[in-house]
Motif scaffolding. Structure first.
Motif, PDB file in Angstrom:
ATOM      1  N   ILE A  22       2.417  -4.152   3.726  1.00 20.30           N
ATOM      2  CA  ILE A  22       3.756  -3.619   3.430  1.00 20.30           C
ATOM      3  C   ILE A  22       3.556  -2.195   2.911  1.00 20.30           C
ATOM      4  N   GLY A  23       4.066  -1.202   3.635  1.00 16.12           N
ATOM      5  CA  GLY A  23       3.855   0.183   3.196  1.00 16.12           C
ATOM      6  C   GLY A  23       4.451   1.170   4.172  1.00 16.12           C
ATOM      7  N   GLY A  24       4.012   2.418   4.050  1.00 22.00           N
ATOM      8  CA  GLY A  24       4.536   3.488   4.885  1.00 22.00           C
ATOM      9  C   GLY A  24       3.632   3.773   6.092  1.00 22.00           C
ATOM     10  N   ASP A  25       3.862   4.898   6.734  1.00 21.81           N
ATOM     11  CA  ASP A  25       3.119   5.213   7.962  1.00 21.81           C
ATOM     12  C   ASP A  25       1.619   5.356   7.706  1.00 21.81           C
ATOM     13  N   GLY A  26       1.240   5.859   6.533  1.00 23.94           N
ATOM     14  CA  GLY A  26      -0.187   5.968   6.202  1.00 23.94           C
ATOM     15  C   GLY A  26      -0.831   4.589   6.165  1.00 23.94           C
ATOM     16  N   SER A  27      -0.186   3.668   5.477  1.00 24.08           N
ATOM     17  CA  SER A  27      -0.700   2.298   5.378  1.00 24.08           C
ATOM     18  C   SER A  27      -0.769   1.651   6.754  1.00 24.08           C
ATOM     19  N   PHE A  28       0.211   1.951   7.602  1.00 21.67           N
ATOM     20  CA  PHE A  28       0.222   1.405   8.967  1.00 21.67           C
ATOM     21  C   PHE A  28      -0.963   1.958   9.768  1.00 21.67           C
ATOM     22  N   ASN A  29      -1.277   3.227   9.575  1.00 17.00           N
ATOM     23  CA  ASN A  29      -2.428   3.804  10.277  1.00 17.00           C
ATOM     24  C   ASN A  29      -3.718   3.108   9.860  1.00 17.00           C
ATOM     25  N   GLY A  30      -3.803   2.770   8.585  1.00 20.44           N
ATOM     26  CA  GLY A  30      -4.963   2.021   8.090  1.00 20.44           C
ATOM     27  C   GLY A  30      -5.047   0.656   8.744  1.00 20.44           C
ATOM     28  N   ALA A  31      -3.913  -0.025   8.840  1.00 16.22           N
ATOM     29  CA  ALA A  31      -3.872  -1.363   9.451  1.00 16.22           C
ATOM     30  C   ALA A  31      -4.244  -1.285  10.931  1.00 16.22           C
ATOM     31  N   SER A  62      -1.498   0.854  -4.232  1.00 19.45           N
ATOM     32  CA  SER A  62      -2.436   1.944  -4.557  1.00 19.45           C
ATOM     33  C   SER A  62      -2.614   2.846  -3.349  1.00 19.45           C
ATOM     34  N   ARG A  63      -3.261   3.967  -3.605  1.00 22.80           N
ATOM     35  CA  ARG A  63      -3.760   4.804  -2.516  1.00 22.80           C
ATOM     36  C   ARG A  63      -5.280   4.679  -2.555  1.00 22.80           C
ATOM     37  N   CYS A  64      -5.911   4.576  -1.404  1.00 21.65           N
ATOM     38  CA  CYS A  64      -7.340   4.244  -1.367  1.00 21.65           C
ATOM     39  C   CYS A  64      -8.085   5.154  -0.394  1.00 21.65           C
ATOM     40  N   PRO A  65      -8.664   6.248  -0.893  1.00 17.75           N
ATOM     41  CA  PRO A  65      -9.388   7.170  -0.014  1.00 17.75           C
ATOM     42  C   PRO A  65     -10.519   6.493   0.758  1.00 17.75           C
ATOM     43  N   GLU A  66     -11.159   5.495   0.129  1.00 18.89           N
ATOM     44  CA  GLU A  66     -12.294   4.822   0.781  1.00 18.89           C
ATOM     45  C   GLU A  66     -11.889   4.160   2.096  1.00 18.89           C
ATOM     46  N   PHE A  67     -10.637   3.688   2.146  1.00 17.60           N
ATOM     47  CA  PHE A  67     -10.174   2.991   3.343  1.00 17.60           C
ATOM     48  C   PHE A  67      -9.940   3.962   4.500  1.00 17.60           C
ATOM     49  N   MET A  68      -9.892   5.250   4.182  1.00 20.12           N
ATOM     50  CA  MET A  68      -9.731   6.265   5.227  1.00 20.12           C
ATOM     51  C   MET A  68     -11.032   6.433   6.032  1.00 20.12           C
ATOM     52  N   SER A 114       0.847  -1.202   0.000  1.00 20.18           N
ATOM     53  CA  SER A 114       0.000   0.000   0.000  1.00 20.18           C
ATOM     54  C   SER A 114       0.879   1.247   0.000  1.00 20.18           C
ATOM     55  N   GLY A 115       0.337   2.346  -0.557  1.00 25.59           N
ATOM     56  CA  GLY A 115       1.117   3.594  -0.639  1.00 25.59           C
ATOM     57  C   GLY A 115       2.118   3.529  -1.788  1.00 25.59           C
ATOM     58  N   GLY A 116       3.223   4.224  -1.645  1.00 23.08           N
ATOM     59  CA  GLY A 116       4.239   4.231  -2.709  1.00 23.08           C
ATOM     60  C   GLY A 116       4.966   2.905  -2.785  1.00 23.08           C
ATOM     61  N   ASP A 117       5.320   2.468  -4.003  1.00 23.18           N
ATOM     62  CA  ASP A 117       6.083   1.220  -4.115  1.00 23.18           C
ATOM     63  C   ASP A 117       7.528   1.473  -3.679  1.00 23.18           C
ATOM     64  N   GLY A 168      -3.333  -3.087  -3.077  1.00 25.69           N
ATOM     65  CA  GLY A 168      -3.516  -2.495  -1.763  1.00 25.69           C
ATOM     66  C   GLY A 168      -4.923  -2.559  -1.210  1.00 25.69           C
ATOM     67  N   TYR A 169      -5.251  -1.551  -0.391  1.00 32.53           N
ATOM     68  CA  TYR A 169      -6.579  -1.537   0.250  1.00 32.53           C
ATOM     69  C   TYR A 169      -7.686  -1.422  -0.799  1.00 32.53           C
ATOM     70  N   ALA A 170      -7.406  -0.786  -1.927  1.00 33.38           N
ATOM     71  CA  ALA A 170      -8.426  -0.674  -2.987  1.00 33.38           C
ATOM     72  C   ALA A 170      -8.757  -2.063  -3.526  1.00 33.38           C
TER      73      ALA A 170
END
Ligand code: ADP
Length: 325
Positions: free
Chosen positions: A103-112, A74-80, A12-15, A43-45
């Motif tokens: 597997i991703g950055g801090d944004g993806s971790f917040n989603g998890a 991907s980036r997935c606004p819906e998952f926010m 998720s997020g940037g590769d 990703g989440y999408a």
């Protein structure tokens, strides 16, 4: 929470280069431990679309040397949104998937983290971002390869800069993170590094260039961290021209830094992190992250890794300044 038998992995997020090594390690460790492993595409999408497939040992063969990610991201606004995450949790339950590795950055971790807090889905985060900017870990997968790519490019630019006695501003990736710029600056002997959080001292930059010319330097390279928006190099170029009549050339390295074969460091740490992530799930550590601390990959609490890190070691800036006289 019941025992984990079927797990899924997504990016998720940037590769970042090395993600494939982590996926491979998750799949092979998982299968070795008797689990069923699924890959979620995009990703989440992709999770919300139900884009999920079983991964076997062969499906991750011959991937570890390639950059990017076979699972795509991907980036997935819906998952926010809480509704989006509820839908994702229901989908995982319907597919009888017990746990998720992200597997991703801090944004993806917040989603998890939100998925765990709101729906008790066991999650493990593997830090994957070229920016090396996640709290709680000294290293994120892809950083070494991105630095390697940037250093190779700057070495090439230096050849031209020397031949024409020019000043170059080379813009590297990193958004708010100073990590890539600082390391690339030291490793290429840059005359100056402009970090994303610093105010730019144009007088000092010009003074340093003049001093270099006086002692016989035939080129100057400024490394600029891109900041929030790409293009800071052009702003610096304009200021130098307008205020000091100094002509500088701009090169924005951009996405070239993210691609290519992961370095051995990224392959090794990503493999260790993928392996540890599965071990964390098997041993019931259900809201955790794999982190690199004191030279080793260990398991930490996911909640310790949710913030973006933008601190840097001041001694690195001092070193660069000291060596670029
Ligand atoms: P990175 O993981 O590289 O930091 P982003 O910040 O773009 O990348 O986050 C990737 C995705 O993670 C987002 O598109 C979104 O789906 C999810 N995400 C990010 N932040 C949150 C959050 N605070 N809550 C829930 N999901 C989030």
């Amino acid at each position: 929470m019941s025992e984990v038998k079927r797990i899924a992995v997504l990016c998720s997020g940037g590769d970042s280069p090395g993600m494939n090594c982590a996926i491979r390690a998750v799949v092979r460790t998982g299968i070795g431990a008797g689990l069923e492993v699924f890959g979620i595409q995009k990703g989440y999408a992709g999770l919300l679309e139900g884009n999920i497939r079983a991964l076997d040992v062969s499906s991750v063969g011959n991937i570890l040397q390639h950059g990017g990610t076979i699972l795509q991201t991907s980036r997935c606004p819906e998952f926010m949104t809480a509704e989006g995450r509820k839908e994702a949790a229901n989908l995982l339950k319907r597919k009888k998937i017990d746990a998720l590795i992200v597997i991703g950055g801090d944004g993806s971790f917040n989603g998890a983290m939100a998925l765990y807090n709101e729906h008790q889905i066991p999650v493990v985060g593997i830090p994957g971002t070229i920016d090396n900017d996640i709290d709680g870990t000294d290293y994120t997968i892809g950083f070494d390869t991105a630095v390697q790519n940037a250093v190779e490019a700057v070495d090439k630019i230096r050849d031209t800069a020397n031949s024409h006695a020019r000043t170059f501003i080379v813009e590297v990736m990193g958004r708010k993170s100073p990590a890539i710029a600082l390391k690339v600056g030291i490793c290429t002997g840059a005359e100056n590094v402009i970090l994303p959080t610093a105010t730019i001292d144009y007088g000092k930059i010009v003074g340093d260039i003049d001093r270099g010319i006086k002692r016989g330097k035939t080129s100057s390279i400024l490394i600029a961290a891109e900041g929030e928006v790409e293009g800071v190099g052009h702003t610096i170029q304009k200021e130098l021209k307008e205020k000091f009549n100094l002509q500088a050339h701009v090169c924005i390295l951009g996405h070239i830094q993210r691609g290519g074969n992961p370095t051995p460091t990224d392959r090794l740490i990503a493999s260790q992190m993928g392996h540890q992530a599965v071990k964390a799930l098997v041993s019931g550590e259900f809201a955790s992250a794999t982190v690199f601390r004191n030279g080793k990959v260990v398991i930490a609490n996911l909640k310790d890794c949710l913030r973006k890190k933008n601190e840097f070691d001041v001694s690195d800036v001092e070193l660069l300044t000291l060596l670029s006289i």
